[in-house]
Scaffold this active site. Structure first.
Site, mmCIF file in Angstrom:
data_model
loop_
_atom_site.group_PDB
_atom_site.id
_atom_site.type_symbol
_atom_site.label_atom_id
_atom_site.label_comp_id
_atom_site.label_asym_id
_atom_site.label_seq_id
_atom_site.Cartn_x
_atom_site.Cartn_y
_atom_site.Cartn_z
ATOM 1 N N HIS A 147 8.977 0.924 -9.659
ATOM 2 C CA HIS A 147 8.128 0.573 -8.778
ATOM 3 C C HIS A 147 8.538 -0.238 -7.636
ATOM 4 O O HIS A 147 9.550 -0.877 -7.817
ATOM 5 C CB HIS A 147 6.661 0.031 -9.168
ATOM 6 C CG HIS A 147 6.553 -1.558 -9.336
ATOM 7 N ND1 HIS A 147 6.772 -2.368 -8.396
ATOM 8 C CD2 HIS A 147 7.085 -2.125 -10.613
ATOM 9 C CE1 HIS A 147 6.778 -3.465 -9.008
ATOM 10 N NE2 HIS A 147 7.085 -3.406 -10.236
ATOM 11 N N CYS A 148 8.242 -0.340 -6.423
ATOM 12 C CA CYS A 148 8.647 -1.100 -5.516
ATOM 13 C C CYS A 148 7.486 -1.702 -4.821
ATOM 14 O O CYS A 148 6.304 -1.935 -5.531
ATOM 15 C CB CYS A 148 9.281 -0.288 -4.194
ATOM 16 S SG CYS A 148 8.639 1.022 -3.506
ATOM 17 N N TRP A 149 7.313 -2.179 -3.692
ATOM 18 C CA TRP A 149 6.195 -2.817 -2.932
ATOM 19 C C TRP A 149 5.023 -1.819 -2.707
ATOM 20 O O TRP A 149 3.876 -2.002 -3.079
ATOM 21 C CB TRP A 149 6.652 -3.500 -1.425
ATOM 22 C CG TRP A 149 5.441 -3.826 -0.660
ATOM 23 C CD1 TRP A 149 5.044 -3.660 0.429
ATOM 24 C CD2 TRP A 149 4.273 -4.792 -1.008
ATOM 25 N NE1 TRP A 149 4.156 -4.067 0.924
ATOM 26 C CE2 TRP A 149 3.431 -4.879 0.200
ATOM 27 C CE3 TRP A 149 3.932 -5.368 -2.345
ATOM 28 C CZ2 TRP A 149 2.216 -5.514 -0.124
ATOM 29 C CZ3 TRP A 149 2.681 -6.195 -2.252
ATOM 30 C CH2 TRP A 149 2.114 -6.379 -1.177
ATOM 31 N N TYR A 170 3.421 -2.026 -6.105
ATOM 32 C CA TYR A 170 3.182 -3.234 -6.507
ATOM 33 C C TYR A 170 1.778 -3.724 -5.940
ATOM 34 O O TYR A 170 0.884 -4.404 -6.364
ATOM 35 C CB TYR A 170 4.339 -4.411 -6.170
ATOM 36 C CG TYR A 170 3.689 -5.800 -6.850
ATOM 37 C CD1 TYR A 170 3.529 -6.290 -8.061
ATOM 38 C CD2 TYR A 170 3.361 -6.806 -5.830
ATOM 39 C CE1 TYR A 170 3.376 -7.411 -8.414
ATOM 40 C CE2 TYR A 170 2.785 -8.111 -6.029
ATOM 41 C CZ TYR A 170 2.968 -8.389 -7.429
ATOM 42 O OH TYR A 170 2.371 -9.928 -7.866
#
Length: 345
Positions: free
Chosen positions: A96-98, A125
């Protein structure tokens, strides 16, 4: 194979199986707060992220992608090799990223190309944080253990857990014992956002079943309990272990009395505004003179006064307070008292 994008609930189901969880945000983003158990594998450094973000805002998405590819290219092989080692013996990788956009998409594409099964989080996130905050709006079945400072409530929680009872240890999550000396001998507390992340996952793991939790003020060290959850804590049924002052003072001495005097003085100075100038000065003088018991007695009287005020201000709709008299800080005996009072075999 193909990358599979999961919603937050399905993602958390996968996470419960303890797969490799990769957070590809920048180091600063990860350090601020992250999903507990995640491994930091940043696609961009903090400076690189800033450059790409500036290009995206001031030039174009295409230009930002080109710059990002320049950074990404040399990292591809090391990244694959790192994940290969970390993922040994595990099936599938969560990434995952932002926001669940280009960064997680790029890393997921690379790992999928290499032959690793990859799952990404829709919304990244940010979606996880929305889920975290939603957990604190839910209703929980709490059974609270109360008692004046030094009553050994944390030890009782541990004994209840070993007895097979469901337990939520807020002080363990906050890495702080709650009092002025609560940080001594412990690691640095997590940030507020990270504490909330840990708390939300702990509550999620407990599900709908009733669980035991220690009575806490709104603040644990430098951290704050979510307001709605703390309101539930204040209104829940409470078993109050009432132990004589001198017995509790003995327990406090055993727990904190061996710490260096300078550390104890610093801890007292943190609460000097609430303790008052005279009591602060007197307590510190006792410490300087190696009169540790006298110093701790001043603090214990302060906390007793504070806790009594909290008990007397419980909400009008709070469930009953069940006061149990105990003769000493005896974890086994007091745990049995609680279980008997609640008709738990």
């Amino acid at each position: 194979m193909a990358v599979v994008s999961l919603d937050i609930d399905t993602f958390l189901e996968k996470l419960a199986q303890q797969p490799l969880l990769l957070d590809v945000r920048s180091p600063a983003e990860f350090a601020h707060a992250h999903i507990p158990g995640a491994v930091s594998l940043p696609l961009f450094s903090d400076e690189e992220r800033k450059v790409v973000g500036t290009a995206y805002k001031q030039e174009s998405r295409q230009q930002a992608i080109k710059i990002g590819l320049d950074y990404f290219g040399p990292k591809m092989r090391p990244m694959v090799e790192t994940v290969e080692k970390l993922n040994a013996g595990k099936e599938g990788v969560l990434v995952h990223c932002w926001r669940g956009g280009m960064r997680s998409g790029g890393v997921a594409w690379l790992l999928d190309l290499y032959g690793i099964k990859v799952f990404t989080l829709k919304g990244g996130y940010k979606a996880f944080r929305q889920w975290v905050l939603a957990q604190f709006e839910r209703d929980y079945n709490l059974q609270v253990i109360g008692g004046y400072t030094g009553s050994g409530k944390t030890e009782i929680l541990g004994k209840l857990a070993r007895h097979g009872e469901a337990v939520l240890d807020l002080e363990a999550l906050a890495d702080h014992r709650g009092s002025a000396f609560g940080h001594l001998g412990r690691a640095e507390q997590p940030g507020q956002e990270q504490f909330e992340n840990k708390l939300a996952l702990a509550l999620h793991a407990l599900g709908a079943k009733p669980f035991w939790v220690e009575d806490e003020s709104l603040r644990i060290g430098s951290l704050f309990l979510p307001n709605n959850f703390h309101d539930q804590l204040r209104k829940a049924a409470c078993v109050f272990i009432d132990i004589p002052f001198e017995e509790r003072l003995d327990h406090i001495l055993k727990t904190y009395g061996s710490f260096p005097v300078d550390q104890l003085i610093v801890a007292i100075l943190r609460i000097q505004k609430r303790l008052g100038p005279l009591e602060t000065k007197t307590a510190i003088n006792h410490l300087v003179e190696k009169e540790i018991r006298q110093a701790f007695a001043i603090l214990l009287k302060y906390y007793d006064k504070f806790y009594t005020k909290s008990l007397n201000s419980r909400p009008a709709d709070a469930k009953p307070l069940n006061r149990l008299n105990a003769v000493a800080v005896d974890t086994l005996r007091n745990t049995q008292l609680i279980l008997q009072a609640c008709s738990i075999p």
